[in-house]
Design a protein around this motif. Structure first.
Motif, short mmCIF file in Angstrom:
data_model
loop_
_atom_site.label_atom_id
_atom_site.label_comp_id
_atom_site.label_asym_id
_atom_site.label_seq_id
_atom_site.Cartn_x
_atom_site.Cartn_y
_atom_site.Cartn_z
N GLY A 1 4.29 7.91 -5.19
CA GLY A 1 3.73 7.14 -4.10
C GLY A 1 4.55 5.93 -3.71
N ASP A 2 5.61 5.64 -4.45
CA ASP A 2 6.37 4.42 -4.22
C ASP A 2 6.87 4.25 -2.79
N PRO A 3 7.47 5.28 -2.16
CA PRO A 3 7.99 5.07 -0.80
C PRO A 3 6.91 4.68 0.19
N ALA A 4 5.69 5.20 0.03
CA ALA A 4 4.61 4.88 0.96
C ALA A 4 4.03 3.49 0.70
N LEU A 5 4.12 3.00 -0.51
CA LEU A 5 3.62 1.66 -0.81
C LEU A 5 4.59 0.56 -0.39
N GLU A 6 5.87 0.88 -0.35
CA GLU A 6 6.90 -0.12 -0.14
C GLU A 6 6.73 -0.92 1.17
N PRO A 7 6.40 -0.29 2.32
CA PRO A 7 6.27 -1.10 3.55
C PRO A 7 5.22 -2.20 3.45
N LEU A 8 4.16 -1.95 2.68
CA LEU A 8 3.10 -2.95 2.53
C LEU A 8 3.46 -3.99 1.47
N LEU A 9 4.06 -3.53 0.39
CA LEU A 9 4.44 -4.48 -0.65
C LEU A 9 5.54 -5.43 -0.15
N ALA A 10 6.37 -4.94 0.78
CA ALA A 10 7.42 -5.80 1.33
C ALA A 10 6.84 -6.96 2.12
N LEU A 11 5.58 -6.84 2.56
CA LEU A 11 4.92 -7.93 3.28
C LEU A 11 4.17 -8.87 2.34
N GLY A 12 4.25 -8.62 1.05
CA GLY A 12 3.57 -9.47 0.09
C GLY A 12 2.13 -9.10 -0.19
N TRP A 13 1.73 -7.86 0.12
CA TRP A 13 0.36 -7.44 -0.17
C TRP A 13 0.15 -7.39 -1.69
N ASP A 14 -1.08 -7.64 -2.09
CA ASP A 14 -1.42 -7.67 -3.52
C ASP A 14 -1.46 -6.26 -4.10
N LEU A 15 -0.92 -6.10 -5.28
CA LEU A 15 -0.91 -4.83 -5.99
C LEU A 15 -1.66 -4.97 -7.30
N THR A 16 -2.67 -4.13 -7.51
CA THR A 16 -3.39 -4.09 -8.78
C THR A 16 -3.58 -2.63 -9.17
#
Length: 290
Positions: free
Chosen positions: A26-41
């Motif tokens: 799932g990493d490629p699909a999460l990356e656009p959101l994580l690049a904006l600083g979204w919280d990951l838990t």
């Protein structure tokens, strides 16, 4: 020099892409959101949750969820209210389709709530829906026999399709069942994927999915990791072309037997009654004759 094939995550290209199956990451699909600083838990089961800074959008990557919906994305107008819209992808969905969606979502989020919470025009919701299916029509998807309450498109091979339900739908069932406004699917029943989207999903996000699904470019995959049902129906092209086969002794003999005879030249002496200008003449004596 770096080999371009070594940068490809796979040993075959799969065409059409809606038969590629999941990449199981799932990493490629999460990356656009994580690049904006979204919280990951994440929880202790391995499920991953990503939340926007304003808490208005939540994504769940749920390998240990209650059903086969691996991806669930919901957006909210009110933190404590029901979702304004919801999108889901099952566990066989090509990760590239999810990535196209999250990339468009990241872009819409940066533009603000008026973009990522944009509702279809209530006066003509079908017109907004048509904008999302234009990529499919432009790439050869066809409308089969009409069905009551459903606008449907299919690929020429019948291996992928989209259904847009008309009329009034139950908002809660749209988010918890497959009875959503939008339903897309691909592949054989035993190894297929599907995605759903509820009524108020912004058109720009839906279009990102339809653009990706219908893109004619193939997707790289590891052949041995593909489900059998997909391998049997898709066109697989090796990432690195296979070397030509080594000829056998029999091949060599057959080639030699078909080879044209070599042309040779020989000198043939000819008699002539004339002397060429280049012929050597005997020297003439300059002394007196006796």
């Amino acid at each position: 020099m770096n080999d371009p094939a070594s940068a490809v995550d796979g040993d075959v290209y799969v065409f059409p892409r809606y038969l590629a199956g999941s990449t199981y990451t799932g990493d490629p699909a999460l990356e656009p959101l994580l690049a904006l600083g979204w919280d990951l838990t994440h929880d202790d089961l391995g499920n991953v949750y990503v939340t926007a800074p304003d808490r208005k959008i939540r994504l769940g990557y749920l390998p240990e969820g209650d059903d086969d919906r691996l991806w669930r994305i919901n957006a909210y107008e009110d933190h404590f209210g029901p979702p304004a819209w919801g999108v889901s992808f099952n566990d066989q969905s090509p990760t590239e389709f999810v990535t196209a969606f999250t990339t468009a979502l990241a872009s819409a989020y940066q533009e603000g709530p008026e973009r990522y919470l944009a509702r279809p025009d209530p006066a003509s919701p079908e017109l907004d829906a048509f904008q999302a299916i234009v990529p499919l029509i432009n790439r050869g998807w066809k409308m089969p026999r009409p069905r009551q309450g459903v606008m449907e498109l299919q690929t020429p091979d019948g291996m992928a399709g989209l259904e847009f339900a008309t009329g009034r739908l139950d908002p809660e069932r749209e988010l918890t069942t497959l009875e959503a406004r939008w339903y897309m699917r691909g592949g054989p029943k035993t190894s297929g994927w599907y995605a759903t989207a509820s009524t108020n999903t912004p058109t720009v996000l839906l279009t990102a999915i339809t653009e990706s699904v219908s893109d004619p470019a193939p997707l790289p995959r590891w052949k041995d990791q593909m489900l059998r049902g997909l391998r049997e129906r898709a066109q697989l092209i090796p990432v690195t072309p296979l070397p030509p086969p080594v000829p056998t002794p029999l091949d060599v003999r057959r080639t030699a037997s078909r080879r044209a005879p070599a042309l040779t030249t020989r000198s043939v002496p000819r008699w002539s009654t004339t002397t060429t200008p280049s012929a050597a003449l005997p020297s003439r004596s300059s002394g007196p004759r006796r």
